[in-house]
Design a protein around this motif. Structure first.
Motif, PDB file in Angstrom:
ATOM      1  N   GLY A 160     -23.920   6.930  15.434  1.00 50.52           N
ATOM      2  CA  GLY A 160     -23.314   8.247  14.980  1.00 50.52           C
ATOM      3  C   GLY A 160     -23.804   9.487  15.409  1.00 50.52           C
ATOM      4  N   ALA A 161     -23.181  10.560  15.160  1.00 49.40           N
ATOM      5  CA  ALA A 161     -23.658  12.082  15.590  1.00 49.40           C
ATOM      6  C   ALA A 161     -23.123  12.815  14.485  1.00 49.40           C
ATOM      7  N   TYR A 162     -23.924  13.814  14.302  1.00 48.41           N
ATOM      8  CA  TYR A 162     -23.782  14.615  13.036  1.00 48.41           C
ATOM      9  C   TYR A 162     -22.434  15.507  13.409  1.00 48.41           C
ATOM     10  N   TYR A 163     -21.720  15.681  12.045  1.00 48.94           N
ATOM     11  CA  TYR A 163     -20.590  16.427  11.855  1.00 48.94           C
ATOM     12  C   TYR A 163     -20.820  17.289  10.845  1.00 48.94           C
ATOM     13  N   TYR A 164     -20.392  18.672  11.316  1.00 47.02           N
ATOM     14  CA  TYR A 164     -20.812  19.820  10.316  1.00 47.02           C
ATOM     15  C   TYR A 164     -19.492  20.376   9.803  1.00 47.02           C
ATOM     16  N   GLY A 165     -19.856  20.738   8.725  1.00 53.79           N
ATOM     17  CA  GLY A 165     -18.804  21.210   7.801  1.00 53.79           C
ATOM     18  C   GLY A 165     -17.619  20.336   7.477  1.00 53.79           C
ATOM     19  N   GLY A 166     -16.391  20.729   7.292  1.00 48.26           N
ATOM     20  CA  GLY A 166     -15.065  19.740   7.026  1.00 48.26           C
ATOM     21  C   GLY A 166     -15.337  19.053   5.955  1.00 48.26           C
ATOM     22  N   TYR A 167     -14.521  17.919   5.585  1.00 48.48           N
ATOM     23  CA  TYR A 167     -14.782  17.040   4.450  1.00 48.48           C
ATOM     24  C   TYR A 167     -14.293  15.564   5.112  1.00 48.48           C
ATOM     25  N   VAL A 168     -14.303  14.678   4.296  1.00 51.66           N
ATOM     26  CA  VAL A 168     -13.944  13.204   4.532  1.00 51.66           C
ATOM     27  C   VAL A 168     -13.044  12.871   3.677  1.00 51.66           C
ATOM     28  N   ARG A 169     -11.806  12.199   4.422  1.00 51.83           N
ATOM     29  CA  ARG A 169     -10.502  11.658   3.852  1.00 51.83           C
ATOM     30  C   ARG A 169     -10.312  10.442   4.298  1.00 51.83           C
ATOM     31  N   ASP A 170      -9.790   9.569   3.490  1.00 52.39           N
ATOM     32  CA  ASP A 170      -9.950   7.985   3.829  1.00 52.39           C
ATOM     33  C   ASP A 170     -10.600   7.608   4.771  1.00 52.39           C
ATOM     34  N   GLN A 171     -12.002   7.718   4.658  1.00 52.48           N
ATOM     35  CA  GLN A 171     -13.280   7.368   5.465  1.00 52.48           C
ATOM     36  C   GLN A 171     -13.450   7.919   6.827  1.00 52.48           C
ATOM     37  N   ARG A 172     -12.454   9.002   6.952  1.00 49.20           N
ATOM     38  CA  ARG A 172     -12.563   9.833   8.325  1.00 49.20           C
ATOM     39  C   ARG A 172     -12.944  11.529   7.956  1.00 49.20           C
ATOM     40  N   VAL A 173     -13.760  11.808   8.852  1.00 51.86           N
ATOM     41  CA  VAL A 173     -14.237  13.122   8.941  1.00 51.86           C
ATOM     42  C   VAL A 173     -12.954  14.233   9.335  1.00 51.86           C
ATOM     43  N   ALA A 174     -12.760  15.268   8.926  1.00 50.33           N
ATOM     44  CA  ALA A 174     -11.786  16.379   9.444  1.00 50.33           C
ATOM     45  C   ALA A 174     -12.290  17.612   8.940  1.00 50.33           C
ATOM     46  N   GLY A 175     -11.593  18.533   9.656  1.00 53.66           N
ATOM     47  CA  GLY A 175     -11.937  20.179   9.349  1.00 53.66           C
ATOM     48  C   GLY A 175     -13.345  20.623   9.743  1.00 53.66           C
ATOM     49  N   GLY A 176     -14.012  20.145  10.718  1.00 52.76           N
ATOM     50  CA  GLY A 176     -15.417  20.562  11.062  1.00 52.76           C
ATOM     51  C   GLY A 176     -15.649  20.364  12.474  1.00 52.76           C
ATOM     52  N   SER A 177     -16.852  20.225  12.877  1.00 57.09           N
ATOM     53  CA  SER A 177     -16.998  20.061  14.332  1.00 57.09           C
ATOM     54  C   SER A 177     -18.337  19.175  14.523  1.00 57.09           C
ATOM     55  N   PHE A 178     -18.427  18.802  15.806  1.00 51.32           N
ATOM     56  CA  PHE A 178     -19.678  17.973  15.966  1.00 51.32           C
ATOM     57  C   PHE A 178     -20.650  19.269  16.369  1.00 51.32           C
TER      58      PHE A 178
END
Length: 102
Positions: A64-82
């Protein structure tokens, strides 16, 4: 009308400055995610040594890589950035550095 002492003004100004610096230096939320599928992963997959062969079926797991900000929905990250610099922490007096994309 009452005048404020210079020491009161200086101390008040120092408090505002400290709050601004603290808010601007705040780290955005981070979580571990698969950079290809954007699947939310356990944190050990982003730490050193993570992502090795730890599946029971003998397959190789995704690092994995760190994903900053955003949120988790349906086991997927969204609304942020790597990219951590692309995520605005929203602190008082901070300039916006842009919004993140996937």
């Amino acid at each position: 009308m009452r005048r404020l002492r210079s020491s009161t003004v200086v101390l008040g100004g120092m408090g505002v400055l400290a709050a601004t610096i603290t808010a601007c230096g705040a780290e955005p939320d981070r979580r571990c995610a698969d950079p290809v599928t954007l699947e939310d992963l356990p944190s050990y997959r982003c730490e050193s040594g993570g992502g090795g062969d730890d599946d029971d079926d003998g397959g190789t797991t995704t690092r994995g890589a760190y994903y900053y900000g955003g949120y988790v929905r349906d086991q997927r990250v969204a609304g942020g950035s790597f990219d951590r610099k692309a995520v605005d922490t929203g602190g008082f007096g901070c300039s916006s550095s842009g919004s993140g994309g996937g």
